[in-house]
Design a protein around this motif. Structure first.
Motif, PDB file in Angstrom:
ATOM      1  N   GLU A 136       0.837  -1.192   0.000  1.00 30.84           N
ATOM      2  CA  GLU A 136       0.000   0.000   0.000  1.00 30.84           C
ATOM      3  C   GLU A 136       0.879   1.251   0.000  1.00 30.84           C
ATOM      4  OE1 GLU A 136      -3.684   2.006   2.570  1.00 30.84           O
ATOM      5  OE2 GLU A 136      -2.633   0.224   3.322  1.00 30.84           O
ATOM      6  N   GLY A 137       0.597   2.130  -0.929  1.00 28.58           N
ATOM      7  CA  GLY A 137       1.385   3.343  -1.067  1.00 28.58           C
ATOM      8  C   GLY A 137       2.401   3.262  -2.189  1.00 28.58           C
ATOM      9  N   LEU A 138       2.676   2.024  -2.665  1.00 28.03           N
ATOM     10  CA  LEU A 138       3.625   1.835  -3.763  1.00 28.03           C
ATOM     11  C   LEU A 138       2.988   1.173  -4.978  1.00 28.03           C
ATOM     12  CD1 LEU A 138       6.742   0.500  -1.776  1.00 28.03           C
ATOM     13  CD2 LEU A 138       6.320   2.837  -2.566  1.00 28.03           C
ATOM     14  N   SER A 139       1.786   0.659  -4.795  1.00 28.19           N
ATOM     15  CA  SER A 139       1.147  -0.129  -5.860  1.00 28.19           C
ATOM     16  C   SER A 139       0.902   0.667  -7.136  1.00 28.19           C
ATOM     17  CB  SER A 139      -0.185  -0.714  -5.357  1.00 28.19           C
ATOM     18  OG  SER A 139      -1.043   0.317  -4.898  1.00 28.19           O
ATOM     19  N   GLY A 140       0.797   1.985  -7.019  1.00 28.33           N
ATOM     20  CA  GLY A 140       0.541   2.783  -8.220  1.00 28.33           C
ATOM     21  C   GLY A 140       1.801   3.302  -8.886  1.00 28.33           C
ATOM     22  N   LEU A 141       2.968   2.951  -8.347  1.00 25.08           N
ATOM     23  CA  LEU A 141       4.227   3.462  -8.891  1.00 25.08           C
ATOM     24  C   LEU A 141       4.853   2.471  -9.863  1.00 25.08           C
ATOM     25  CD1 LEU A 141       5.856   4.930  -5.638  1.00 25.08           C
ATOM     26  CD2 LEU A 141       4.326   6.059  -7.272  1.00 25.08           C
ATOM     27  N   ASN A 142       5.593   3.018 -10.826  1.00 25.13           N
ATOM     28  CA  ASN A 142       6.296   2.125 -11.744  1.00 25.13           C
ATOM     29  C   ASN A 142       7.662   1.772 -11.154  1.00 25.13           C
ATOM     30  OD1 ASN A 142       8.215   4.193 -12.428  1.00 25.13           O
ATOM     31  ND2 ASN A 142       6.748   5.031 -13.913  1.00 25.13           N
ATOM     32  N   GLU A 143       8.397   0.928 -11.853  1.00 27.17           N
ATOM     33  CA  GLU A 143       9.668   0.430 -11.335  1.00 27.17           C
ATOM     34  C   GLU A 143      10.679   1.554 -11.108  1.00 27.17           C
ATOM     35  OE1 GLU A 143      13.187  -2.748 -12.626  1.00 27.17           O
ATOM     36  OE2 GLU A 143      11.244  -2.779 -13.617  1.00 27.17           O
ATOM     37  N   ASN A 144      10.743   2.491 -12.021  1.00 20.88           N
ATOM     38  CA  ASN A 144      11.689   3.603 -11.872  1.00 20.88           C
ATOM     39  C   ASN A 144      11.369   4.477 -10.658  1.00 20.88           C
ATOM     40  OD1 ASN A 144      13.174   2.868 -14.133  1.00 20.88           O
ATOM     41  ND2 ASN A 144      11.966   4.160 -15.517  1.00 20.88           N
ATOM     42  N   GLU A 145      10.078   4.683 -10.427  1.00 22.99           N
ATOM     43  CA  GLU A 145       9.668   5.489  -9.281  1.00 22.99           C
ATOM     44  C   GLU A 145       9.990   4.780  -7.963  1.00 22.99           C
ATOM     45  OE1 GLU A 145       5.874   7.960 -11.176  1.00 22.99           O
ATOM     46  OE2 GLU A 145       5.629   5.870 -10.553  1.00 22.99           O
ATOM     47  N   ILE A 146       9.789   3.468  -7.938  1.00 29.55           N
ATOM     48  CA  ILE A 146      10.120   2.704  -6.732  1.00 29.55           C
ATOM     49  C   ILE A 146      11.632   2.706  -6.501  1.00 29.55           C
ATOM     50  CG2 ILE A 146      10.161   0.384  -5.738  1.00 29.55           C
ATOM     51  CD1 ILE A 146       7.424  -0.109  -6.952  1.00 29.55           C
ATOM     52  N   THR A 147      12.399   2.553  -7.569  1.00 35.48           N
ATOM     53  CA  THR A 147      13.859   2.594  -7.446  1.00 35.48           C
ATOM     54  C   THR A 147      14.321   3.937  -6.910  1.00 35.48           C
ATOM     55  OG1 THR A 147      14.158   1.007  -9.250  1.00 35.48           O
ATOM     56  CG2 THR A 147      16.045   2.413  -8.707  1.00 35.48           C
ATOM     57  N   TYR A 148      13.686   5.018  -7.367  1.00 30.63           N
ATOM     58  CA  TYR A 148      14.013   6.361  -6.885  1.00 30.63           C
ATOM     59  C   TYR A 148      13.754   6.466  -5.384  1.00 30.63           C
ATOM     60  CZ  TYR A 148      13.709  11.454  -6.332  1.00 30.63           C
ATOM     61  OH  TYR A 148      13.868  12.745  -5.902  1.00 30.63           O
ATOM     62  N   LEU A 149      12.601   5.942  -4.929  1.00 27.69           N
ATOM     63  CA  LEU A 149      12.279   5.959  -3.505  1.00 27.69           C
ATOM     64  C   LEU A 149      13.293   5.135  -2.702  1.00 27.69           C
ATOM     65  CD1 LEU A 149       8.395   5.649  -3.096  1.00 27.69           C
ATOM     66  CD2 LEU A 149       9.861   7.557  -2.416  1.00 27.69           C
ATOM     67  N   LYS A 150      13.696   4.001  -3.261  1.00 27.32           N
ATOM     68  CA  LYS A 150      14.669   3.153  -2.571  1.00 27.32           C
ATOM     69  C   LYS A 150      15.987   3.897  -2.371  1.00 27.32           C
ATOM     70  CE  LYS A 150      15.070  -1.166  -3.945  1.00 27.32           C
ATOM     71  NZ  LYS A 150      15.122  -2.368  -4.803  1.00 27.32           N
ATOM     72  N   LYS A 151      16.406   4.644  -3.375  1.00 27.38           N
ATOM     73  CA  LYS A 151      17.660   5.383  -3.272  1.00 27.38           C
ATOM     74  C   LYS A 151      17.566   6.487  -2.227  1.00 27.38           C
ATOM     75  CE  LYS A 151      19.247   4.482  -7.991  1.00 27.38           C
ATOM     76  NZ  LYS A 151      19.538   5.068  -9.339  1.00 27.38           N
ATOM     77  N   ILE A 152      16.420   7.175  -2.189  1.00 24.13           N
ATOM     78  CA  ILE A 152      16.224   8.215  -1.178  1.00 24.13           C
ATOM     79  C   ILE A 152      16.256   7.601   0.218  1.00 24.13           C
ATOM     80  CG2 ILE A 152      14.598   9.900  -0.239  1.00 24.13           C
ATOM     81  CD1 ILE A 152      13.605  10.394  -3.058  1.00 24.13           C
ATOM     82  N   PHE A 153      15.552   6.482   0.366  1.00 22.34           N
ATOM     83  CA  PHE A 153      15.507   5.819   1.671  1.00 22.34           C
ATOM     84  C   PHE A 153      16.887   5.317   2.072  1.00 22.34           C
ATOM     85  CE2 PHE A 153      14.863   2.011   4.310  1.00 22.34           C
ATOM     86  CZ  PHE A 153      14.249   2.612   5.391  1.00 22.34           C
ATOM     87  N   LEU A 154      17.638   4.780   1.114  1.00 23.75           N
ATOM     88  CA  LEU A 154      18.976   4.283   1.416  1.00 23.75           C
ATOM     89  C   LEU A 154      19.886   5.424   1.882  1.00 23.75           C
ATOM     90  CD1 LEU A 154      20.905   1.905   1.482  1.00 23.75           C
ATOM     91  CD2 LEU A 154      21.386   2.278  -0.944  1.00 23.75           C
ATOM     92  N   ASP A 155      19.760   6.575   1.241  1.00 19.08           N
ATOM     93  CA  ASP A 155      20.541   7.749   1.676  1.00 19.08           C
ATOM     94  C   ASP A 155      20.194   8.114   3.114  1.00 19.08           C
ATOM     95  OD1 ASP A 155      21.838   7.958  -0.735  1.00 19.08           O
ATOM     96  OD2 ASP A 155      20.488   9.479  -1.560  1.00 19.08           O
ATOM     97  N   LYS A 156      18.911   8.003   3.436  1.00 17.53           N
ATOM     98  CA  LYS A 156      18.462   8.324   4.797  1.00 17.53           C
ATOM     99  C   LYS A 156      19.039   7.331   5.806  1.00 17.53           C
ATOM    100  CE  LYS A 156      14.288   9.564   7.366  1.00 17.53           C
ATOM    101  NZ  LYS A 156      14.752  10.938   7.635  1.00 17.53           N
ATOM    102  N   LEU A 157      19.087   6.074   5.420  1.00 17.73           N
ATOM    103  CA  LEU A 157      19.664   5.064   6.302  1.00 17.73           C
ATOM    104  C   LEU A 157      21.139   5.345   6.571  1.00 17.73           C
ATOM    105  CD1 LEU A 157      18.239   1.623   5.068  1.00 17.73           C
ATOM    106  CD2 LEU A 157      17.738   2.777   7.223  1.00 17.73           C
ATOM    107  N   HIS A 158      21.877   5.649   5.514  1.00 19.44           N
ATOM    108  CA  HIS A 158      23.302   5.920   5.669  1.00 19.44           C
ATOM    109  C   HIS A 158      23.531   7.173   6.515  1.00 19.44           C
ATOM    110  CE1 HIS A 158      24.983   2.736   3.305  1.00 19.44           C
ATOM    111  NE2 HIS A 158      24.277   3.051   2.230  1.00 19.44           N
ATOM    112  N   ALA A 159      22.665   8.162   6.340  1.00 20.55           N
ATOM    113  CA  ALA A 159      22.809   9.406   7.117  1.00 20.55           C
ATOM    114  C   ALA A 159      22.591   9.162   8.612  1.00 20.55           C
ATOM    115  CB  ALA A 159      21.817  10.450   6.607  1.00 20.55           C
ATOM    116  N   ALA A 160      21.795   8.137   8.925  1.00 17.03           N
ATOM    117  CA  ALA A 160      21.479   7.849  10.330  1.00 17.03           C
ATOM    118  C   ALA A 160      22.448   6.860  10.962  1.00 17.03           C
ATOM    119  CB  ALA A 160      20.054   7.302  10.431  1.00 17.03           C
ATOM    120  N   GLU A 161      23.383   6.309  10.161  1.00 23.99           N
ATOM    121  CA  GLU A 161      24.318   5.332  10.702  1.00 23.99           C
ATOM    122  C   GLU A 161      25.120   5.927  11.861  1.00 23.99           C
ATOM    123  OE1 GLU A 161      26.349   2.024   8.229  1.00 23.99           O
ATOM    124  OE2 GLU A 161      26.180   3.752   6.899  1.00 23.99           O
TER     125      GLU A 161
END
Length: 232
Positions: A136-161
């Motif tokens: 839910e919240g991702l079902s309407g996104l295409n693969e590129n949009e999901i990949t973009y979100l993953k990269k943003i989230f990954l940056d956030k994870l690294h920033a919080a390390e």
């Protein structure tokens, strides 16, 4: 799968980068060969208990592994330790082992003692996060949009390390800042592990209440390490 043990082994094999192919209940053919081996060993060949007809013997897993030179097939059979005290089970394993020896195939037995419970629980949870299209919240996104979100989230994870901030606070903050459904952040975290963008210690239960820990080392179970044969 015919048992929980076989299912758990399949999860491990399916997650390994070294595994190219998995074939379950692989037949030991031709049957004349297992018949000859059984006769030479003085062991009764397996038959159908209902009608007494001879049956083709199988191994639980024929696994194709990636090697430096290409690939190799290894055979592994799954059996609970308690069943290894059954003389008939051991007799059939003797036929299987000898068939593999004559065909130059690496063979071994995997018991439950090779399977780490936390590792399996983590893999079972991650299997539902390979595909994010149903979240839910991702079902309407295409693969590129999901990949973009993953990269943003990954940056956030690294920033919080190293900050000591629990994973759940990081994921919840991500959901709020991105104005997406609650739970998307944790789903992305699981997907990053499942798709191997990041590596975590899967021997420890994934716990969102503690800070996320990343490891550069390969902590995934090696297929050959968990499947060494028990000498019969």
């Amino acid at each position: 799968m015919l048992s929980d043990l076989e299912r758990n082994i399949l999860h491990i094999l399916d997650f390994s980068d070294r595994v190219l192919d998995i074939r379950e209940q692989y037949p030991l053919l031709p049957i004349q060969e297992t018949l000859l081996i059984a006769d030479e060993l003085g062991i009764k060949h397996p038959t159908n208990p209902k009608n007494g007809e001879l049956v083709v013997m199988t191994t639980d897993f024929n696994i194709t592994l990636r090697t430096e030179d290409g690939s190799i097939d290894i055979f592994r059979t799954a059996k609970y330790e308690k069943d290894l005290y059954d003389s008939r089970v051991l007799e059939k394993f003797e036929i299987e082992r000898e068939w593999c020896r004559r065909n130059n195939i690496n063979w071994g037995i995997i018991t439950e003692k090779y399977i780490d419970s936390n590792y399996i629980l983590n893999l079972q949870a991650l299997r539902n996060r390979f595909d994010l299209s149903e979240v839910e919240g991702l079902s309407g996104l295409n693969e590129n949009e999901i990949t973009y979100l993953k990269k943003i989230f990954l940056d956030k994870l690294h920033a919080a390390e190293g900050s000591g901030i629990p994973l759940i606070e990081i994921t919840n903050d991500f959901d709020r800042r991105m104005s997406i459904c609650p739970g998307v952040g944790i789903a992305l975290y699981h997907n990053l592990i499942a798709t191997k963008w990041i590596e975590v210690n899967l021997y420890e239960k994934i716990n969102s209440a503690v800070p996320a820990k990343f490891h550069d080392n390969n902590l995934f179970i090696d297929v050959e390490d968990i499947s060494n044969a028990i000498s019969l």
